[in-house]
Design an enzyme around this catalytic site. Structure first.
Site, PDB file in Angstrom:
ATOM      1  N   GLY A 205       1.003  -1.029  -0.149  1.00  0.00           N
ATOM      2  CA  GLY A 205      -0.022  -0.418   0.239  1.00  0.00           C
ATOM      3  C   GLY A 205       0.767   1.364  -0.032  1.00  0.00           C
TER       4      GLY A 205
ATOM      5  CB  THR B 150       4.019  -4.543   8.138  1.00  0.00           C
ATOM      6  OG1 THR B 150       3.875  -4.891   8.994  1.00  0.00           O
ATOM      7  CG2 THR B 150       4.297  -3.553   7.042  1.00  0.00           C
TER       8      THR B 150
ATOM      9  N   GLY C  85       8.448   0.993   9.124  1.00  0.00           N
ATOM     10  CA  GLY C  85       8.196   0.837   7.995  1.00  0.00           C
ATOM     11  C   GLY C  85       8.417   2.396   7.229  1.00  0.00           C
ATOM     12  CD  GLU C  86       5.457   6.066   7.250  1.00  0.00           C
ATOM     13  OE1 GLU C  86       4.633   7.006   6.415  1.00  0.00           O
ATOM     14  OE2 GLU C  86       5.183   5.414   8.016  1.00  0.00           O
TER      15      GLU C  86
ATOM     16  CE  LYS D 208      12.647   6.189  19.658  1.00  0.00           C
ATOM     17  NZ  LYS D 208      14.330   6.980  19.863  1.00  0.00           N
TER      18      LYS D 208
ATOM     19  N   GLY E  93       1.650   1.047  13.154  1.00  0.00           N
ATOM     20  CA  GLY E  93       0.796  -0.024  13.813  1.00  0.00           C
ATOM     21  C   GLY E  93       1.000  -1.283  14.460  1.00  0.00           C
TER      22      GLY E  93
ATOM     23  N   PRO F  16      13.707  -9.116  14.154  1.00  0.00           N
ATOM     24  CG  PRO F  16      16.171 -10.466  14.840  1.00  0.00           C
ATOM     25  CD  PRO F  16      13.979 -10.142  14.983  1.00  0.00           C
TER      26      PRO F  16
END
Lengths: 331, 202, 737
Positions: free
Chosen positions: C268, C497, C695-696, C692, C538, C623
């Site tokens: 997405g 993810t 994903g970005e 934390k 998420g 990991p």
């Protein structure tokens, strides 16, 4: 995509007869470009004549030492044929520089030659395009044309021919074999693709109802070395920004013979006759290679956003020729 | 690998039902299917919408992403560009046909072991493509990065660069490429994958 | 992806302690749940294999378009072919006459939708065309082939109006948005102009980032079915809870009358963050025809309707002392939005907190043009903003002749510059140092254009990365079954993810259970409501709710005497309270990216030779899947740096690169060995897991690191992305700058 009839044929004659009898019929081979264009609405055949199982899938030695490549030989197969790899490396390299492994397994020699431009306006039926709908105009000239032609374009069309293989065939002085209602004929690969002029709807010299049956290569020149090089926006699976196919024979530091063709610059593979004239008999040095490239590219008429193709093509040509000359020097 | 070899006998062609539909037979993962299909139906849509085999994915429908890769007569192809009617009589292997019962194909194992996937949408195409890559390399098919000193027709060693070039017809937006290269290399190293269930099983 | 600053409460020490032991507190009596046979490996931080991996490698995992209910019809949309205007004529007769065509929906006959917060979902409701590509009709037929044919046969007449799709730095329509990321669109601290004028060393540079497309491999798709008034949709979405709520608003239903399933989602990257047209159109068509309807958007139509990263024009000015310490920093960006709704690419946000900057100005300005509506794309704001800021830092390092790693270290602020709040954890300096060591940054000759190998010039570059910690309210249910198994229910979404996997690990850690005893159900709006998969939030959001539910369940189990009842024990918890309170800390993940590139001086082709990311992102819970996310983000950053390029055609008003042949995303051959590493960062001010988001941050910093390496290679500064051969060739031909 409009519905269409489907006809599988068992011989070349049957294929040609079927095409003559059915207006709106098109030949289907690998289909990698035709099916794509049908989905876009750019092509809308009423009937597909499936030639995919005709016995045109052989590579044969010719008595003169050349090769005859059936129109249905897959790109991946042709690139792997030892005779091609060993005697015509420029052709194997050009094939392998095109598309992806999957597409090369499906796409055929004939279909590769007949593939149509990737110009974004041509592919979008909601926009004008003289190639798709003659007389509607060419928005690419003022629009998105970074990837389009710098040589031989016209007011009506600035499209480029996308095939890598065709560039190698042009440099190799190949011959295209056609079979039509009136029999067989051949066209030199350098003449097969047209310049757009005022009829950009015609990509090639093929006539309505004619079937491309084979490509013939003349014997490889003794002592010649050949190479294909392509520049693109990503490392693989992308069309050429510019490319060069070169065949070079050097004797005692002097160019005995050179054949050079550019891809990505024009509506057809651009055989560089002016450059070849400069090269013939000239010292095989980078300086002379550059002079030759400049002689050819002097005719370039870049559009607003594609001027980079001229120095790019020059650099590719000089690089490939220098490389080939270096290899010649070192045996 | 002489061109023209290894193709099955023609069935005599699909049987036209009317001007726009024909009855045809394909063998998918070892099972023969006889269907009447619209000529416009691609092999990809046949698999997904008619046979319920949704492993092959539609990413672009134009041969630009590789998510629809299947094996046709053991060779990888973009099924979105193949008309089903033109493939009457052909043998097709999809990702669903690679495992041997509960035993995964070595490439499927390798993709799991290396976490060579994220969203999973390109994965079946990557795996089918990799099955094709291993066979092509073993059969001596060169790639653009194969050294021109390599002997024509000899098996090609799958270095990381070879794998990268050969797998470039399968786009992955999640960016699993480094792991995919490792997974393909793992499978190539075992040697099992080339003769595994994949190419010959369907 | 939503940048609402949703704060939280710090974790209770007991909870943290509990899972650090790797098993639950000693049970006071043996029950199937509380008596593990042997000490378990600690599930948090374990490299557990993706739970749905087997389904994905065998082709068994089903995505939204892979459900075909009996009687299912197929839909194909009709996009507008003008950039602005009104529909004046609709002729659907030819389309309806085609065999197998069931209906053509237009604004004249489509079901009426209630107006709600997202005007991009007001589909087929009126004759207005706000941009090219906007959907004006939907063909529905028995087969996919017939639906496409019918869509092509719909004739639409338009009254066109002049349009404008070209953003410029001096566009007359520019305005400063009221709010960006919970703060003002423009803000100034100190006196930037005076400080900049007084600075001994300055840079004043402009960068551009073109429009970019998310292009997840799975195109947006939905299959909708109405059964006795209940709507069930399989949708390719990053969050089924939000889809369910929006559908309820549009169709005036209760959320209990709708089930939205997003079990497997083919990526997405923000483009499926909120409901997109496919789910609304599929539901409308299913209602209109009384048949289940499947709609997969054609790839070429995606740029027009699912959002894009808006182009950004940046001006960055930095003033510094000779010691390299920044005294003045201004980051001003110009971008576009559509006339449909306002979306701001918040690219000046990271400049507010990255570096020491006593005098600071950040300004967003945008104009509403006749363009498709932009939306989230991986690290909205941070990705383009940090490209500009980190490129400017590199330029400052050159001006000052200070190593770019060292320059960043000298400007690491002790507290968040705007608020003075302490950072919950900030290990950028450590990332720079450790990353430099791993990469072999030093010794480095800072001179550009001196590393030649044949036709190639080589160079190295570095950039910092950051991404904020975000968290949102979520509800989760934990169930202990009589047979000793556990079941967790939460409407999380796994878009690749590894959400299923990490939530299983969190539950197993709290419960002290082996992972194979824990079943996690996600991806359906019938599950307890959860925030969408976005904003790198998420795992923190869902994981906290799962943690809390499991903790409560564990307490219930410990208090329970005797065998469990046949129905087991179920508890439900939400994190409303925990996520409602503002944190006294500034919370961000940080990283440093190092790149080595080669530039072919003949062709201008740039290839990345090495890419290394060093991150500090709290506790890494898995990991194996975390590495995949970091690396994947970096590769998307590589694409942004080198090839991803779209543009709006000024004449036609659409994107010129609309498919995957024209819009280049990296292919396997573009991607070298990419390494991602992380520090074991302990941060007690985040959530019970100490994590934390990850994903970005991978896409942040990577484009600048590559661009800086290209400068180091060739000696020319290219300030417009992407760095394609046309641009590098022009730079190579020009004298060194």
């Amino acid at each position: 995509m409009r519905p269409f009839g489907y006809l599988r044929v068992a011989s070349v004659d049957e294929a040609v007869r079927a095409a003559a009898g059915q207006p709106g019929a098109q030949f289907l081979a690998g289909g990698t470009n035709l099916v794509d264009l049908m989905k876009l609405g750019v092509e809308a055949p009423r009937t597909l004549i499936d030639i995919g199982r005709l016995p045109l899938d052989r590579v044969e030695e010719l008595p003169d030492g050349g090769l005859r490549i059936g129109a249905l030989v897959r790109n991946a197969d042709l690139a792997a044929v030892p005779a091609v790899r060993d005697r015509y490396p420029v052709l194997s390299q050009a094939l392998l520089a095109g598309a992806s492994g999957q597409l090369r397994n499906t796409a055929t020699t004939g279909g590769n030659l007949l593939q149509r431009t990737r110009c974004g306006y041509f592919q979008d039926v909601s926009k004008p395009c003289n190639k798709r709908e003659p007389g509607t105009g060419c928005p690419a000239r003022e629009g998105a044309h970074r990837d389009l032609a710098v040589l031989g374009h016209s007011a009506h069309c600035v499209a480029t021919q996308p095939s890598d293989m065709a560039v190698a065939l042009a440099a190799l002085d190949a011959t295209v074999c056609l079979h039509g209602p009136e029999g067989e004929r051949t066209v030199p690969a350098t003449e097969f693709h047209r310049l757009p002029g005022d009829s950009p709807e015609r990509d090639t010299e093929i006539r309505l109802g004619e079937l491309l049956t084979a490509v013939e290569l003349p014997p490889a020149r003794p002592g010649a070395r050949s190479r294909y090089r392509k520049a693109r926006d990503r490392a693989s699976f992308a069309f050429a920004l510019a490319s060069v196919a070169a065949v070079l024979t050097v004797r005692d530091g002097t160019v005995e013979h050179a054949a050079l063709a550019f891809g990505g610059l024009a509506h057809r593979p651009w055989r560089a006759r002016a450059a070849e004239a400069v090269l013939r008999g000239a010292p095989a040095t980078e300086e002379h290679f550059a002079r030759a490239a400049d002689a050819e590219l002097a005719a370039a008429a870049p559009l607003r956003d594609n001027g980079f193709k001229v120095p790019l093509a020059r650099a590719l040509a000089v690089g490939v020729l220098t490389d080939l000359a270096g290899r010649a020097a070192h045996g | 690998m002489a061109p023209g070899e290894g193709r099955p006998d023609d069935t005599g062609g699909p049987h036209p039902v009317n001007g726009r539909r024909s009855e045809l037979t394909l063998t998918v993962n070892g099972t023969r299917h006889t269907l009447t299909l619209d000529h416009r139906t691609t092999v990809l849509d046949l698999l997904r919408e008619h046979l319920g085999l949704t492993g092959a994915k539609k990413g672009c429908d134009h041969g630009q992403c590789g998510a629809c890769t299947v094996l046709v007569e053991g060779r990888r192809a973009n099924s979105c560009l193949l008309l089903a009617v033109a493939h009457d009589g052909r043998r097709i292997t999809t990702v669903e046909g690679l495992a041997d019962g509960e035993r995964l194909h070595p490439l499927q194992e390798a993709f799991l072991d290396r976490d060579a996937l994220q969203c999973g949408y390109c994965t079946p195409g990557q795996i089918c493509s990799a099955v094709g890559v291993l066979a092509e390399a073993a059969d001596g098919f060169p790639s653009l990065v194969t050294p021109d000193t390599a002997r024509s027709g000899a098996p090609v060693a799958l270095t990381a660069d070879e794998i990268r070039e050969r797998m470039s017809g399968n786009l992955c937006r999640c960016g699993a490429y480094p792991r995919i290269v490792e997974a393909v290399a793992d499978a190539a190293a075992t040697g099992a994958a080339v003769t595994g269930a994949g190419v010959t099983g369907g | 992806m939503s940048h609402d600053p949703v704060p939280e409460r710090t974790a209770s020490p007991e909870l943290s302690h509990q899972y650090e032991q790797g098993r639950p507190p000693s049970p006071d009596r043996p029950t199937p749940h509380l008596a593990p046979a042997a000490p378990l490996p600690h599930p948090l931080g374990a490299p557990s294999v993706r739970r749905e991996g087997r389904e994905k490698v065998t082709g068994a995992a089903r995505y939204a378009a892979e459900y075909t209910p009996p009687g299912c019809a197929y839909a194909w949309p009709v996009p507008a072919t003008v950039a602005r205007g009104r529909i004046t004529a609709l002729d659907t007769a030819a389309a309806l006459a085609l065999p197998g065509v069931i209906a053509v929906l237009t604004h004249e006959n489509a079901p009426r939708l209630a107006s709600m917060g997202d005007p991009t979902l007001a589909l087929l409701q009126e004759d207005r065309v706000p941009h090219r590509g906007w959907y004006v009709a939907l063909a529905v037929a028995d087969t996919l082939e017939a639906a496409r044919d019918a869509a092509e046969a719909v004739h639409v007449g338009y009254a066109t109006e002049p349009h404008d799709v070209r953003i410029t730095a001096d566009h007359p329509g520019l305005y400063v948005p009221e709010e960006v990321f919970g703060g003002p669109g423009a803000r100034e601290r100190g006196d930037f102009d005076a400080a900049f004028a007084a600075a001994p060393a300055t840079v004043d540079v402009a960068y551009t980032v073109p429009p970019l497309h998310n292009h997840p491999m799975e195109p947006h798709a939905a299959t909708a079915q109405w059964t006795d008034g209940h709507l069930t949709v399989h949708d390719s979405s990053q969050g089924a809870t939000r889809v369910c709520e929006d559908l309820a608003a549009l169709f005036k239903l209760g959320t209990d009358e709708i089930t939205v399933v997003s079990e497997h989602v083919g990526g997405g990257f923000g483009a499926k963050g909120t409901p997109r047209p496919q789910v609304v159109l599929a539901a409308m068509a299913a209602r209109h025809t009384g048949r289940p309807v499947k709609l997969a958007l054609p790839r070429r139509q995606l740029p027009g309707v699912v959002g894009h990263r808006a182009p950004t024009l940046h001006r960055v000015r930095i003033g510094a002392g000779h010691d390299g310490v920044i005294t003045a920093l201004a980051h001003e960006i110009v971008t576009h939005t559509s006339t449909v709704t306002e979306f701001v690419e918040q690219a000046a946000i990271p400049a507010r907190m990255m570096y020491t900057s006593p005098h600071s100005r950040t300004v967003h300005r945008l104009a509403a043009l006749d363009v498709p509506t932009p939306s989230w794309m991986r690290a909205p704001g941070e990705a383009p903003g940090m490209y500009a800021l980190e490129s400017a830092l590199d330029e400052l390092a050159v001006v000052l002749d200070i190593d770019p790693v060292e320059l960043r270290i000298r400007n690491d602020p002790a507290t968040e510059p705007d608020t003075g709040r302490p950072f919950s954890s900030r290990h950028l300096v450590e990332c720079l140092r450790v990353g430099a060591e791993r990469f072999g940054w030093l010794p480095r000759d800072p001179r550009p254009a001196v590393r030649r190998r044949g036709d190639l010039l080589l160079g190295t570059g570095v950039a910092a990365a950051t991404y904020p910690v975000q968290i949102s309210e979520t509800e989760a249910e934990a169930h202990a079954a009589a047979d000793g198994g556990y079941r967790i229910r939460v409407n999380a979404t796994d878009i690749g993810t590894g959400a299923r996997t990490v939530l299983t690990q969190i539950a197993a850690a709290v419960l002290g259970a082996p992972e194979d005893r824990v079943q996690v159900d996600i991806g359906s709006s019938d599950l307890p409501p959860a925030v969408l998969a976005g904003g790198s939030a998420g795992t923190a959001s869902w994981g906290w709710a799962v943690h809390k539910a499991c903790t409560s369940l564990l307490a219930r189990l410990r208090a329970h005497h005797g065998p469990l009842p046949a129905e087991g024990i179920t508890v439900t918890e939400d994190t409303r309270q925990e996520t409602a309170e503002p944190s006294p800390y500034a919370r961000h993940a940080f990283g440093a990216v190092f790149a080595e590139v080669e530039v072919d001086t003949r062709t201008g082709e740039v290839r990345v030779r090495r890419l290394l990311g060093q991150y500090a992102a709290g506790r890494i819970l898995n990991p194996r899947t975390a590495r995949s996310q970091f690396v994947g983000g970096m590769i998307m950053g590589l694409g942004m740096a080198l090839m991803e390029d779209s543009a709006l055609d000024p004449v036609f008003g659409d994107f010129t690169a609309c498919d995957l042949a024209a819009y280049h995303i990296p292919a396997c051959a573009d991607v070298p060995a990419v390494e991602a590493h992380w520090l074991d960062e302990e941060d007690p001010h985040l959530n019970p897991m100490g994590s934390k988001g990850i994903g970005e941050i991978g896409i942040v910093g990577t484009p600048a690191a590559i661009g800086n390496a290209v400068w180091h290679a060739i000696g020319a500064r290219l300030r417009d992305l992407p760095l394609t051969p046309d641009r590098t060739l022009a730079a190579l031909a020009a004298p060194l700058t």
